[in-house]
Design a protein around this motif. Structure first.
Motif: not given
Length: 139
Positions: A1-11
């Protein structure tokens, strides 16, 4: 999993031969994911002149908009859309790093992938969620 809001999300990029289909599927996936932390979902449908078909330029632009650095999952509707994405993946720098063509149904896969990505899942988990959507009726 990634964290840190939209900047860390898969597009996600949804490729269809029709701009209306790509846009509608993107809208449905976003709506079902709900408000709050939402993964970027970009439609890439039709040709540059608004006709039916696929456009490498539209796909590459959508992938650029969806890219937040955690990867871009690309779902496509029909054969030539898949071939166009494969050609882009074969070109150096045509798509963002970690761009991946996902073998999943466009609608069900887009919804499952958007839900997974919006929770902060990594690219492998988003891909798996989209691919598993193919079998949701038989499970």
């Amino acid at each position: 999993m990634t964290g840190g809001g939209a900047a860390g999300l898969v597009g996600l990029v949804l490729v269809s031969h029709s701009a209306a289909v790509a846009g509608s599927v993107a809208e449905l996936a976003r709506d079902l994911a709900g408000a709050g932390r939402l993964a970027p979902v970009e439609p890439a449908g039709g040709t540059r002149d608004g006709g039916l078909g696929t456009s490498a330029e539209l796909i590459a632009a959508a992938a650029g908009r969806a890219n937040r650095g955690a990867g871009v999952a690309i779902l496509a509707d029909l054969g030539s859309a898949v071939l166009t994405v494969r050609a882009l993946l074969a070109e150096e720098d045509a798509l963002p790093p970690l761009a991946r063509l996902v073998d999943a149904p466009l609608l069900e896969g887009a919804v499952a992938a958007t839900l997974a990505a919006s929770t902060g899942a990594d690219l492998d988990a988003v891909t798996a969620a989209a691919e598993e959507a193919r079998h949701y009726r038989t499970s």
